[in-house]
Design a protein around this motif. Sequence first.
Motif, PDB file in Angstrom:
ATOM      1  N   MET A 199      -5.953 -14.531  -9.354  1.00  0.00           N
ATOM      2  CA  MET A 199      -6.210 -14.766  -7.928  1.00  0.00           C
ATOM      3  C   MET A 199      -5.990 -13.497  -7.109  1.00  0.00           C
ATOM      4  N   LEU A 200      -4.941 -12.748  -7.437  1.00  0.00           N
ATOM      5  CA  LEU A 200      -4.663 -11.505  -6.725  1.00  0.00           C
ATOM      6  C   LEU A 200      -5.786 -10.498  -6.923  1.00  0.00           C
ATOM      7  N   ALA A 201      -6.273 -10.363  -8.170  1.00  0.00           N
ATOM      8  CA  ALA A 201      -7.340  -9.402  -8.453  1.00  0.00           C
ATOM      9  C   ALA A 201      -8.638  -9.795  -7.753  1.00  0.00           C
ATOM     10  N   HIS A 202      -8.935 -11.095  -7.761  1.00  0.00           N
ATOM     11  CA  HIS A 202     -10.163 -11.576  -7.115  1.00  0.00           C
ATOM     12  C   HIS A 202     -10.121 -11.282  -5.610  1.00  0.00           C
ATOM     13  N   MET A 203      -8.999 -11.557  -4.983  1.00  0.00           N
ATOM     14  CA  MET A 203      -8.906 -11.338  -3.539  1.00  0.00           C
ATOM     15  C   MET A 203      -8.879  -9.851  -3.193  1.00  0.00           C
ATOM     16  N   TRP A 204      -8.353  -9.012  -4.081  1.00  0.00           N
ATOM     17  CA  TRP A 204      -8.371  -7.575  -3.813  1.00  0.00           C
ATOM     18  C   TRP A 204      -9.815  -7.064  -3.733  1.00  0.00           C
ATOM     19  N   GLN A 205     -10.675  -7.576  -4.589  1.00  0.00           N
ATOM     20  CA  GLN A 205     -12.092  -7.191  -4.517  1.00  0.00           C
ATOM     21  C   GLN A 205     -12.712  -7.661  -3.202  1.00  0.00           C
ATOM     22  N   GLU A 206     -12.339  -8.850  -2.751  1.00  0.00           N
ATOM     23  CA  GLU A 206     -12.850  -9.337  -1.462  1.00  0.00           C
ATOM     24  C   GLU A 206     -12.356  -8.466  -0.309  1.00  0.00           C
ATOM     25  N   LEU A 207     -11.105  -8.048  -0.369  1.00  0.00           N
ATOM     26  CA  LEU A 207     -10.560  -7.199   0.683  1.00  0.00           C
ATOM     27  C   LEU A 207     -11.266  -5.845   0.716  1.00  0.00           C
ATOM     28  N   LEU A 251       0.822  -1.197   0.000  1.00  0.00           N
ATOM     29  CA  LEU A 251       0.000   0.000   0.000  1.00  0.00           C
ATOM     30  C   LEU A 251       0.864   1.258   0.000  1.00  0.00           C
ATOM     31  N   ALA A 252       0.288   2.363  -0.461  1.00  0.00           N
ATOM     32  CA  ALA A 252       1.032   3.621  -0.523  1.00  0.00           C
ATOM     33  C   ALA A 252       1.214   4.226   0.859  1.00  0.00           C
ATOM     34  N   GLU A 253       0.304   3.933   1.783  1.00  0.00           N
ATOM     35  CA  GLU A 253       0.386   4.460   3.136  1.00  0.00           C
ATOM     36  C   GLU A 253      -0.271   3.489   4.100  1.00  0.00           C
ATOM     37  N   PRO A 254       0.082   3.560   5.370  1.00  0.00           N
ATOM     38  CA  PRO A 254      -0.509   2.636   6.349  1.00  0.00           C
ATOM     39  C   PRO A 254      -2.019   2.807   6.446  1.00  0.00           C
ATOM     40  N   LEU A 255      -2.691   1.712   6.733  1.00  0.00           N
ATOM     41  CA  LEU A 255      -4.140   1.754   6.911  1.00  0.00           C
ATOM     42  C   LEU A 255      -4.496   2.369   8.257  1.00  0.00           C
ATOM     43  N   LYS A 256      -5.705   2.893   8.343  1.00  0.00           N
ATOM     44  CA  LYS A 256      -6.211   3.455   9.597  1.00  0.00           C
ATOM     45  C   LYS A 256      -7.526   2.759   9.937  1.00  0.00           C
ATOM     46  N   PRO A 257      -7.427   1.582  10.567  1.00  0.00           N
ATOM     47  CA  PRO A 257      -8.638   0.820  10.867  1.00  0.00           C
ATOM     48  C   PRO A 257      -9.345   1.324  12.120  1.00  0.00           C
ATOM     49  N   HIS A 258     -10.624   1.001  12.203  1.00  0.00           N
ATOM     50  CA  HIS A 258     -11.416   1.327  13.374  1.00  0.00           C
ATOM     51  C   HIS A 258     -11.321   0.193  14.402  1.00  0.00           C
ATOM     52  N   ALA A 259     -11.560   0.518  15.630  1.00  0.00           N
ATOM     53  CA  ALA A 259     -11.908  -0.361  16.751  1.00  0.00           C
ATOM     54  C   ALA A 259     -11.264  -1.742  16.716  1.00  0.00           C
ATOM     55  N   ALA A 285     -14.451  -1.034   7.797  1.00  0.00           N
ATOM     56  CA  ALA A 285     -13.694  -0.963   9.054  1.00  0.00           C
ATOM     57  C   ALA A 285     -12.499  -0.021   8.962  1.00  0.00           C
ATOM     58  N   LEU A 286     -12.403   0.763   7.873  1.00  0.00           N
ATOM     59  CA  LEU A 286     -11.270   1.660   7.670  1.00  0.00           C
ATOM     60  C   LEU A 286     -11.725   3.118   7.636  1.00  0.00           C
ATOM     61  N   GLN A 287     -10.860   4.002   8.120  1.00  0.00           N
ATOM     62  CA  GLN A 287     -11.161   5.427   8.028  1.00  0.00           C
ATOM     63  C   GLN A 287     -11.136   5.893   6.584  1.00  0.00           C
ATOM     64  N   HIS A 288     -10.264   5.300   5.797  1.00  0.00           N
ATOM     65  CA  HIS A 288     -10.180   5.611   4.369  1.00  0.00           C
ATOM     66  C   HIS A 288     -10.217   4.300   3.600  1.00  0.00           C
ATOM     67  N   PRO A 289     -11.042   4.185   2.563  1.00  0.00           N
ATOM     68  CA  PRO A 289     -11.169   2.905   1.842  1.00  0.00           C
ATOM     69  C   PRO A 289      -9.899   2.532   1.096  1.00  0.00           C
ATOM     70  N   LEU A 290      -9.791   1.254   0.788  1.00  0.00           N
ATOM     71  CA  LEU A 290      -8.689   0.782  -0.043  1.00  0.00           C
ATOM     72  C   LEU A 290      -8.814   1.379  -1.441  1.00  0.00           C
ATOM     73  N   PRO A 291      -7.697   1.588  -2.126  1.00  0.00           N
ATOM     74  CA  PRO A 291      -7.774   2.140  -3.488  1.00  0.00           C
ATOM     75  C   PRO A 291      -8.508   1.190  -4.435  1.00  0.00           C
ATOM     76  N   GLU A 292      -9.196   1.774  -5.390  1.00  0.00           N
ATOM     77  CA  GLU A 292      -9.923   0.957  -6.367  1.00  0.00           C
ATOM     78  C   GLU A 292      -8.968   0.112  -7.201  1.00  0.00           C
ATOM     79  N   VAL A 293      -7.865   0.719  -7.587  1.00  0.00           N
ATOM     80  CA  VAL A 293      -6.887   0.007  -8.414  1.00  0.00           C
ATOM     81  C   VAL A 293      -5.982  -0.822  -7.503  1.00  0.00           C
TER      82      VAL A 293
END
Length: 430
Positions: free
Chosen positions: A334-342, A283-291, A349-357
């Motif tokens: 497989m990578l693309a399929h799992m990225w959609q699942e993620l 990822l370009a920057e660390p995630l900011k998850p909730h709770a 559960a994130l303050q900012h969503p994962l990138p579309e690409v």
Amino acid sequence: MSHVHIIGGGLAGLSAAVELAPQAQVTLYEAGPACGGRARSFHDKALDCVIDNGNHLILSANPYTFRYLDLLGARGTLKGPGRPLFPWYDLEADLSWVLRLSKGRIPFWLFRKEHRVPGMRWGDLMALPRLMKADDDMCVGECLSPGALSRRLLEPLAVSALNTDIEQGSARLLGNIVRQTLAKGGAACCPWTAARGLSESFVTPAMAYLESFYAQILTGTRVSALREEGGRITALETSGGEVPLGAEDVVILAVPAPVATGLMPSITGPDAFESIANAHYRLAEPLKPHAALREAGFMGLVGGVAEWVFLHDEVLSVTVSAANRYASWQNDEMLAHMWQELQQALNPALQHPLPEVMPAARLIREKRATFAATPEQDKKRPEAKTSYANLALAGDWTDTGLPSTIEGAIKSGLAAVDALGFRSAVSDVA
């Protein structure tokens, strides 16, 4: 002082070496460039960061693992919520929840709807005693009842622990895990992961410990044959030349089952295997998850390809167990399929969503990650002690009573030490 030759620098070999270093002269032979086996870290050039070659969730009910870490002074390298908390997401139902076990043996969590598995019924719990009473020939699927508890907890637990699907996986092995975890209450189920990578927790401290006792660690040294005479191993044939063994020398063979049976055809072992796939997304920057996700640092997934996702600063790591079923999938697919699942599971559960690409990613497939944990294969697992007076076996494929896990690998190293007559805590820890 006795001289112990340990062949294989995975966790089984390291466990034996760490136990023996204060008692004997130790030489460790590792064919690869570094020790650690399936529990190590490396710098990936494509992602330009350090990643683990696999993801491992450690539970507080793993006494051999924590004893190993304590000997090395490495318990502090783990991270976790400090309580039995497990975030989950059902991809088919688009539903998230957090399993919050009560710490004591009395399962008070069952009486709180917001703490238990959504949709579970009281009758679903009968699967637990059935698993713990299962005989050697039973499969997991025979013990489970249709329902939310099985689908949303017991089946994912079985597949990830056994690395084998529930219709073929050994109920006895899963029952042993249930007996040591859920049956003991939430205090036995607190989850932990390596905070700075598997090598930082399990390998680098072991190297320092062994060097402090003047153990010899020979990486890049392959053992190609074991010479035998009169019921003893008399020499090792290595890529660096022959190593003759003295009358007091002993050997621990701590290599994967196919390598062990190839070196010593008289040894029997499992001969069917399952793969594991691990995906890493940079990822370009660390995630900011909730709770709960922030506290746990991981999430279990149901109803998709991805099974567990681990948050490591700027890397998302995903584990897919029993991955032979996806052998025909291309890596990019497989990578693309799992990225959609993620995106579906994590975005709420994130303050900012994962990138579309999808970002830069790497898929690692371990084709023979573990033995297939079926009843038939379980019966083929040998004991640590062999018919040779100075040879013992170690490895998560030996008969530890556990499936192929970090805990099983470390326990097997202690069993090998014990089989050769040295001091070992294998019978005392658990």
